[in-house]
Every structure is written in structure tokens, then in C-alpha cells.
Design an enzyme around this catalytic site. Structure first.
Site, PDB file in Angstrom:
ATOM      1  N   LYS A 103      29.098  41.742  46.284  1.00 21.61           N
ATOM      2  CA  LYS A 103      29.904  43.076  46.086  1.00 21.61           C
ATOM      3  C   LYS A 103      31.059  43.024  47.226  1.00 21.61           C
ATOM      4  O   LYS A 103      31.083  43.098  48.499  1.00 21.61           O
ATOM      5  CB  LYS A 103      29.035  44.250  46.261  1.00 21.61           C
ATOM      6  CG  LYS A 103      29.892  45.522  45.762  1.00 21.61           C
ATOM      7  CD  LYS A 103      29.293  46.753  46.460  1.00 21.61           C
ATOM      8  CE  LYS A 103      30.254  47.871  46.038  1.00 21.61           C
ATOM      9  NZ  LYS A 103      30.297  49.131  46.987  1.00 21.61           N
ATOM     10  N   VAL A 111      32.293  47.869  41.024  1.00 21.69           N
ATOM     11  CA  VAL A 111      31.409  49.028  41.528  1.00 21.69           C
ATOM     12  C   VAL A 111      31.977  50.084  42.275  1.00 21.69           C
ATOM     13  O   VAL A 111      32.349  50.095  43.371  1.00 21.69           O
ATOM     14  CB  VAL A 111      30.379  48.198  42.769  1.00 21.69           C
ATOM     15  CG1 VAL A 111      29.299  49.255  43.325  1.00 21.69           C
ATOM     16  CG2 VAL A 111      29.496  46.913  42.215  1.00 21.69           C
ATOM     17  N   TYR A 164      27.032  41.899  50.456  1.00 20.06           N
ATOM     18  CA  TYR A 164      28.109  43.246  50.333  1.00 20.06           C
ATOM     19  C   TYR A 164      29.039  43.110  51.496  1.00 20.06           C
ATOM     20  O   TYR A 164      28.686  43.223  52.706  1.00 20.06           O
ATOM     21  CB  TYR A 164      27.150  44.416  50.601  1.00 20.06           C
ATOM     22  CG  TYR A 164      27.547  45.744  50.527  1.00 20.06           C
ATOM     23  CD1 TYR A 164      28.919  46.137  50.065  1.00 20.06           C
ATOM     24  CD2 TYR A 164      26.707  46.882  50.678  1.00 20.06           C
ATOM     25  CE1 TYR A 164      29.468  47.387  49.897  1.00 20.06           C
ATOM     26  CE2 TYR A 164      27.361  48.180  50.283  1.00 20.06           C
ATOM     27  CZ  TYR A 164      28.542  48.336  50.195  1.00 20.06           C
ATOM     28  OH  TYR A 164      29.087  49.784  49.690  1.00 20.06           O
TER      29      TYR A 164
END
Lengths: 319, 319, 319, 319
Positions: free
Chosen positions: B174, B221, B146
Site C-alpha cells: 500500500k 486505498v 504500508y
């Protein structure tokens, strides 16, 4: 498109396509190499670029004396001979100094000015807006705002840009912030206000041009376009024709080529010296300019780096 | 796609499409509102999203106690019932703490883990890579890196990500860095290594999804996807079909809707409180959740802001 | 000064002198080395320090699991046995999590709590103030604000601190901001309000303690004080007696000793790993702790660095 | 101390005491107000300052055109008439531009130059060192390094400064970094090398002068010294005589007076405009300069702020 001066009827509204930020060739002694600069101008125009931006970050503006700035702009305007518009960077710490550069650029035949927010002394957004209004009022040339937080250490916000677009202070934006989300919101807001037909939005993010054009940007100011202007011209042509997969493939190719900006030795030279040294080494290897020298105090690329630049050019089919 | 555990044969490789970072509904007293959470899960699944990411920044992860984290994940896994994969954020300061959360997430039925680099104590890139390797070795679930420099204050670099993709430590990324240029270089490099078929790249930049998908990202996302999941599902469908102009138009619409994140009073509340408050106010107005409460010490949206959220939703045709 | 709990009559007001942020000794396998921790406590108390701060940045708080935090605090409280106050760091992302740690610290016998502003999710100053008020209301122990922008990425401002001092939320400040100008303005303002007798100001800037004490700070929380607590005790004694030239000379000596924090290899490890590794290597060489291990994923000091630490200790006359 | 040029025998080594960074009085139309500048010079010399620094940040250097810079320096040199040394700021983006300013300053009679690291284009420390070496080689005047990360966005490191002190490139440092820990380490290292008698260290942190002098700094460059030069002269005299408690009390008084820099309206003007506007409003109220105008695009202080400045001056006994 014969533009010969600040005649606002001849300034394309909006300006579209590829506008390379022209490198400033130097001699080994550090003087402006005007012969190579003319050669670079021809290299770019031959590829079909739509305008030139001289005295930007890729032009090592921060390193040039006032006399060198004048030599570069005068030479470029003369070399271009009105074939495309010439945008002139008028980068300096704040209003009075920027205005002095702007007057000089007008006298030398620039078609438009490119100015940042004040730097060194941080300003409030209201003061930044006032800065652009004062520069625009002082010199009658289209004024492009240059958003480059990595150098200026503040960001031109969407509300400030909308205000300056709406009242005619700014004719456009060169966005080198890398913040494509903010750019998207600006583009959507400009369209909602009917300003997208008069306010030019150029991205300086050379690795995401396909996405920026898809989002509605009018063109691109790619440092890498010094080396491969034809690639960016093809990318823009694909986008204009709606061939987005082809645009993305061209962008992917250019993203690989971008590796030539990172060959330098990070233990002994700045990121900028590596990037500008890479552009200039490539232009030297391509026979466009005579010397790969960057301005002091930037460290020159070591030999191993130049060999790596050559390898990358060859791999890209440019050598 | 009934996924019931860490069986790697059932984890989609790569994961594609829309993966909303699920908001965490709270009661006015600050407890997890499990009824509203289940309702939100249905709202998202009904729109056709491809997976759910719970306990991310949009899920107010930083504000939740360990007990609340467990409640959220357990409730979400149960509510989903294997219909789509559930990714669980295991966000904490560094390795030992992240590993504890990861073990808990495995026990609660998460299908994959999402972890950042260490924060609070800054680490060297070599130490950051080691961090991810240790977490992956400790808990047998696919691990997604992330990248969110705004919270973590460091950036996952392309070389680090390529190393961690290449050795199987990370199953994906992400990317909430907002740096689409860096993302482009990663995507090109993954493809050159044949890793793009196994390493999932999801963008968290909800205003530039069209460009990210054009560049080869597998999915998105989007925090805003809590409010309008159908919009992001349409955007991805257009992109998958090569309808780029339609994808861009959908993204433009969503960029306008994003205004609901900025209605808060900047003199008295954080940017995050305004954004999360906007999402939750919208979900309340849409009847998806019962209370718009955000976690303390975030200030609640003032009434005028909630009215503005309602106006924006109505203008977007969602009310 | 037998302090055995949260009895506010026994908490020294203000707390003055040397309060080392105690390192957390670890075994090579990464477990808390309670034997070495007890030895370190004796090393510090023998030098005459005035209190101990466990679970701070120098205690590798960011790297410890909740179970390890409990072991450290419980061991330290037991080892101290009421001889001096024990301040416990309750460092976590935001209010709910900090409150959980605070309850645990109360149960384990801490005499005061040390908490930062929220991090990971950025908060508005008004939200930050509310954060401290909620923590203070939840757990009845004196609460010290910890200003460490290098980790938290926001600064506790003078107006916020004055408000929290004035309403009794905070009993003091540990200032690791390095901003002595801001600290000066706080001290002057506290004095103008008569709060300097109840609000404790401790500097965490271990290289400028003489100047901070001259400006009116009550004491110091020096990471380097793990290695040379007697030096800081002498420095404070000189200051208390108005022997400023001697205080400055002692500070100069400690500034030279600080070189032991910078022996690490910056190409492969973080600044923090080098500093903490330097402290622990020194404590190992001095025979205070058994193992110089730092918590994963920090890289260990290479052998050449440990030799350099030994050289610095010898030059300082500590070996 | 009649200094008439770059004769190194007349440059005090080291330079000690109070060196105010002289404000640049302007007319309401934005021209340099030379009459007020001469008056300000007399105000400062009458208080017993040891040298003057013109064209620094407090002199609004970033806002002045080249012509204005020349007017300021020429006027100041003439007004001073050799009574104290005049240090001239030669602040610009990088080497060639700084060198041009340096030549001009030499011609106008400056006794020493003050230059920052390059800005706008970030440089590597090795390139920064080369920058100072090139400027020093080009113009034969003592060169002071100016460390002001808030404007330049990089920090002059201790190793770089020691190298440039050791080889004679720099004659001193003006430290406006606010990092007194780093300053302490520099001072200790200079002393260890015997360089503290030739290399002048001046702090620009006007709220911690007592601590800096206690640590061994030679003097101070206080913006607030425009308003109350006598206060800083007293502070330095106390320090020189070892009266540290009195020095601290004077510093406390000046820290309270510093409130006049923060009266501006943060919603509409920059921090710098508030500070410089406060200095100039105070100088106007004291009858030293004719107009409180700051340079465009800085917003002027609103009337309420000027009333607050008057109140602060009165409270400090200066009105």
C-alpha cells in the site's frame, strides 16, 4: 514558430509538449564546451522538442559562475536561432540576485524566465509571492515558477500559485516537487477559474509524464530528455492523440532507461553527481557531446559506472 | 468470494480495485460506535468496493487502544461476513508489537495484514526487511507493506520491496508515499521479474488514481472513498475498460470533493484532525454514521467547517 | 528516600542529579533478562545515581511488547526497593494508548511517568497540550514530558511547556531535543515565573551536561550513564559545587567514551543499533549483564565492533 | 592589531572572543546605508569586540546583490581601518561562485573568508570537502567553514572538519548548527590532535555561549551582539576569568533580550524577517542606524512589534 525576443505575442500560450532542461557540456578543465552545447541543441531540436530550458538543475545551474551562465544562455539562444522558445533559469538566493540574472537573460535573448522561491533564507508564503511579483515587475518577460522543494526546501502551495496565476505574475509552473496530488488540485482549480488556457503547467517528474498529461498538464521538462528526447516527443504525441496505453508503454520504457542516473558509487559521490554524470556519459557515448565532465566539486562517474551506462543505452536500443 | 480465513487459495492474487481504509466511527464519549461501523461497511459494500482495509491511518489507528482495535476488527469481519476480503492494519512501533497485533488479527478473522516499517526508533533498510520477514514468519496471513513516510519517517525503497516481493515475504504494497515516480519504477521492475501477477500494488494517493492505474497499479486505498466509494468504483471501472479520459474526469471530480478535508481551522487543529473530521462530518451528513466525533486529542471541526463540508457535498451532488 | 508509590510528598521536587535511562538486558532468544536487569540496577545504584528511568529510548522501549514492558518495570521497581524513585516511560502513539500504559505503570509501582507528544499521527500544539492534560488527569502520578524530536518528529515548544508547567500538568521535562538554545529560554522563563523550584528539567544530551547544568538544568538522563554512571555522578557533583572546569573535564572524558556508540557498521545497521549495541557490549565486557543482545530487528554488533568497544573502555580506564 | 591583508602572521591564531555578524543597514529604498553601516561598526568596536563578520546570515547575505555585497565589505573594511580583523562571508551555491566571491573579498581587503558547504544541489561529504579545498587553493586567505544546516540543509560532520583542520584547508569553524553535542566531540578531538591552538572554533548559538566556552570554544558570532555587543564582551570576559556563574547570569540576561527577535507576526512574515527586523528596529531605537528596513521580499515589522522591541530594550536597561 520564429521567436526572437520577449514579444509576448510570440510566446505560446500555453506552452505545450517537451521542454528539455538542457545539460551544460563542460571541457575537462571545467569551461563551458560551446561546441558540444550547440551539438546538444541540434540533437534536441532534431527530435522535435517544443522549447528548451537552459540553466536549470539539469544544466548544473548551481555550479556555474555568472560568466558561465551568460556563455550558456548566449550560446543556446544563438544555436536555437528562434526555432523554438528558450526558457532561461534565473536561479539564485533571493529577489535582488534573481532580478540581476533576469535582466541579463533578457539582454541575451531569452524568451521566458524560470525562477524558484527564495532559498538559503526561508521566506513566508506571502514573502515568496512578493518575490515573484517583484521579479516580474522588474523584467518584462514571461515568468515561470519553478517548484523544486528538494533544492529550495519549501513548496509552492496551490493557493499561492493560483494567486500568482490569477494576477498575471506567473505565466506558468515547472513542477519538480514530485507531488502529483498537489499538481492535480492545481490543475482542477486552474480549470475551474478558466486559467488553464493561459497558465502553462509543466511537470519535471520524468517518470510520471503519462499520468501528468492525463491530469491536464501541458508538457514536461525531463532531464532524461537530454538523452532520449524522441522518447518524450512520442510520449506526448500519444497523449495528445488519446493513445494512453501507448503513452504508458513509452513511459515504462523511459522509466527503465532512467536507471542510467543511478550507476554512481553512493559511498563517494552525491545522487546528483551520479544522475548528471549518467546523462553526460550517455550523451558522450551517443556522440552528442565531447566530454562527460560534470562541474566541480562533483565526483566523476567511475569507469564501471560508464560501462553500466553503455549497457543500459544498448539495452534500450539507443546505441 | 467467501473468505473466512488465511486460506491462501481464497486471497485474490493480485487484489484489484477499490479498498477503502475504513473510518472508525466513535461515540461522543470516545467509544467505538459499532452500529455506525456496521452501517459504514454496508455503505461501502453497496457501492461495490473490492475489499476493506480496517485499522489504517484513516481508521485513526494511532488513536485507538488495543481493546478498541479488537472491537473494530471483530465488528468489521462480522459485518462483512465474507463478502469481500478484510485487510487489517497491524501498525505499531516495531517487530514484537506488530507481531502481537498480527496474532490478534488472525484470531479475529482478518484475511490479510498491513504493516509499516518500524517507527519511533529508526531502522536500517536491512533491519526493515528483517522486520517484515519476522512478522510474516510469525503469522500465516498475506502481508502487505504500508509505505507512509509522513507517519513512519522512512521510505520503503524499490530494492527492498523487490527483495520482499521476490522471496514471498510481502504479498503487496500500500503506497501512501505520494512518490509516483518511485512507484512507477517499482511497477516496471515487478513486471520485468514477472511479479506483477502475484504482488498487489495499491496506491493510497487518492488524487492521482487514474495515473497510478495507467502505470499498472492494481487498485486504490482512498480515504475519500469512505465518503464517495461509488466515485472510486467508477474510476476503476473506467480504467479497467481503457476509458482514460472518463477516468481522469472522475478523478477531477473527486479531487474537487477532496476539499472537504481542508475545512478545519489550522490555528487550532492538526491537518489530520481536519481531514478525518471532514470525512466523519460528511458521513454524518450523509446519514451513514451517527456521530462525527474524532478520537482525542484531536480537536473537533468547528461548526463553520461542518457547514463548509455540507456545501462541498451538495456541490458534488452527494447531498 | 523511600518512595513507594504516587504519594506526591515523597516525589523529590525538583528531582536533581543523574537519572540513567536503564538499558533492557535481553537473552539471546529475545526475552527480558531479569537477572541482568537486577545486576544493572545495582551497578547504577552503587555509583550513586539519583533515580532510574526505565522504558525509555535507551531501554529499547520501541522494541518491547507490552508483556516485556511489564516485566521490565516490575523487575526494576522490585530491584530498586524504594532506594530511589523509578520513572517509567509510557511511550506510545497517542492518548488512549499512553493512558493504558500509565495505568499499568501505576499498578506496577512507578513513581513518575514519562510521556512524549503523540507520534505517527501528527498533532497540533494545542492537541499535544491536551494529550498531556488527559494523561495526567487519568493517572495520578507525576508526569514528565519527553521531548525527543528525532523519534517523535515534533518539538515541545517553550510556550507549550510553560503552559503545562504552570497549570501543574507536567512535573518536569526530559529534553532529548539537542536544542540547548530552546532549553535555555525555557529555564530563564521558568525562573522568571518562579517555576524552577517545582518543575524538574533534565537534559538527555549526554555530551553537554556541564553546559546544561550551568544553564540551570536540574539533572541529566544519560544513555552513556548505563556504562559509566560514576562519571556522570562526579560531573554533577562538580557542577553542584561550582567546580566548572572539573565538570567540563569530566564531560570531555565522557565525550571521548561516547565513541563506543559508533563502532557499528553503517552499511548494515542503524545508528540506534550501533549505539544500543555499544552500550550493551560494554555492559557485557564490564560483567554487568550476561548478554549483549539487542532487540530484533536490530542487527547485532559485529565482532570487530565489540573489539573496538573493548579498546575504548580500556582507554577510558573502565576495564 | 593592524591587519592589512592575507598575511598569515597577522591573523590571530586562534581567533578568540566576540565576532558579531554585522547587520547590513539599508535605506527605505533598499540601498546599502553606508553611513549607518559605519555607525554600526563604531558601535561594535566601542564595545570591545574582537573581530567583525560581514556578509553573514545576520547581514542578510542571501538578499544582497553582488554590487551590494561589494559595497558592504568595502565600507566595513574601510570603517574598521585595521583595528580588528574583518571576516567576509562568501556564501553561494557552490565552488565556482564561492571562489568568485572570495577573489572579490581578497581584493576588497578581507582578513579571512567564511564559506558554507554547497547548497541548492546537495553534495556528498567527499564533494563538500573537495569544495573547501578548491576555494582555499584558489584564494590565499584563511578560510572558516560555516556550518548552518537551517540554510544549507546539510551538516559539516566531525570527521570532515577534522580532515579539513588537519590538512590546513580550514582555519576554523563558525558553528550555527545548534548541535552542541557534535561541537563538543569536535573540540575534544581537536585537542587530542593538538589542533585546538591553530583551529578556531566559534559558536553561532547565541543563547548557549557560556556552555560553548566552557566546552572550549574560542569565541562567539552572536547576531544579538549587534544590539548588545557589550553583553557578549562581558560574557566572554567572565568565561576567560573562570567566573562561570557570572557568565551564566550574563547569558541568561541575553537570552531574555533575545525575545526581541520574536515580535513579528507569524501569519504574515518569516521567522527570519522577524529576527532581522527585531535587530534592526532595536538598532534604530538605540540610534545606531537610521532606518530599520530589511531587504525585500521580507515583510517589515508591524508597529506593534516595534513597540514590543522598545519595551524589551527598556526592560533590559538598554534604552
Amino acid at each position: 514558430m520564429p521567436l526572437t525576443g520577449p514579444d509576448s505575442t510570440t510566446w505560446p500560450v500555453p506552452l505545450t509538449g517537451v521542454v528539455p532542461p538542457v545539460c551544460t557540456p563542460l571541457t575537462p578543465a571545467g569551461h563551458v564546451d560551446t561546441r558540444s552545447l550547440r551539438s546538444l541543441v541540434e540533437h534536441l531540436l532534431a527530435a522535435g522538442v517544443d522549447a528548451l530550458f537552459v540553466l536549470g538543475s539539469s544544466g548544473e545551474i548551481a555550479y556555474l559562475s555568472d560568466a558561465q551562465r551568460r556563455t550558456v544562455l548566449g550560446t543556446a539562444v544563438d544555436a536555437v536561432g528562434g526555432r523554438v522558445p528558450v526558457l532561461a533559469g534565473v536561479i539564485d538566493m533571493t529577489t535582488a540576485r534573481v532580478t540581476d540574472h533576469a535582466r541579463c537573460a533578457l539582454a541575451l535573448g531569452a524568451d521566458a524566465l524560470v525562477a524558484t522561491a527564495p532559498f538559503y533564507a526561508a521566506t513566508h508564503p506571502a514573502e515568496t509571492a512578493d518575490h515573484f511579483r517583484r521579479v516580474r515587475a522588474a523584467v518584462d518577460l514571461p515568468l515561470i515558477g519553478y517548484d523544486i522543494p528538494s533544492s529550495v526546501h519549501s513548496k509552492l502551495t496551490v493557493p499561492t500559485l493560483l494567486a500568482l496565476a490569477g494576477d498575471g505574475t506567473l505565466a506558468g509552473l515547472k513542477d519538480s516537487s514530485g507531488d502529483l496530488g498537489s499538481l492535480r488540485r492545481l490543475l482542477v482549480a486552474l480549470r475551474a477559474r478558466g486559467l488553464d488556457r493561459t497558465f502553462t503547467v509543466l511537470t519535471g517528474s520524468e517518470l510520471t509524464v503519462d499520468g501528468a498529461l492525463l491530469a491536464g498538464a501541458h508538457g514536461v521538462v525531463p532531464g532524461l530528455g537530454n538523452v532520449d528526447p524522441a522518447g518524450y516527443v512520442r510520449l506526448c504525441a500519444h497523449a495528445r492523440a488519446g493513445r494512453w496505453a501507448e503513452a504508458a508503454a513509452e513511459q515504462d520504457r523511459l522509466a527503465s532507461l532512467f536507471a542510467l542516473t543511478e550507476t554512481g558509487d553512493p559511498a563517494h559521490m552525491s545522487v546528483g553527481a551520479s544522475a548528471l554524470g549518467g546523462f553526460k556519459a550517455a550523451l558522450g557515448l551517443l556522440g552528442v557531446i565531447d566530454h562527460p565532465a560534470t562541474a566541480a566539486p562533483q565526483r566523476p562517474l567511475p569507469d564501471a559506472s560508464v560501462r553500466e551506462v553503455r549497457r543500459i543505452l544498448a539495452e534500450a536500443g539507443l546505441l
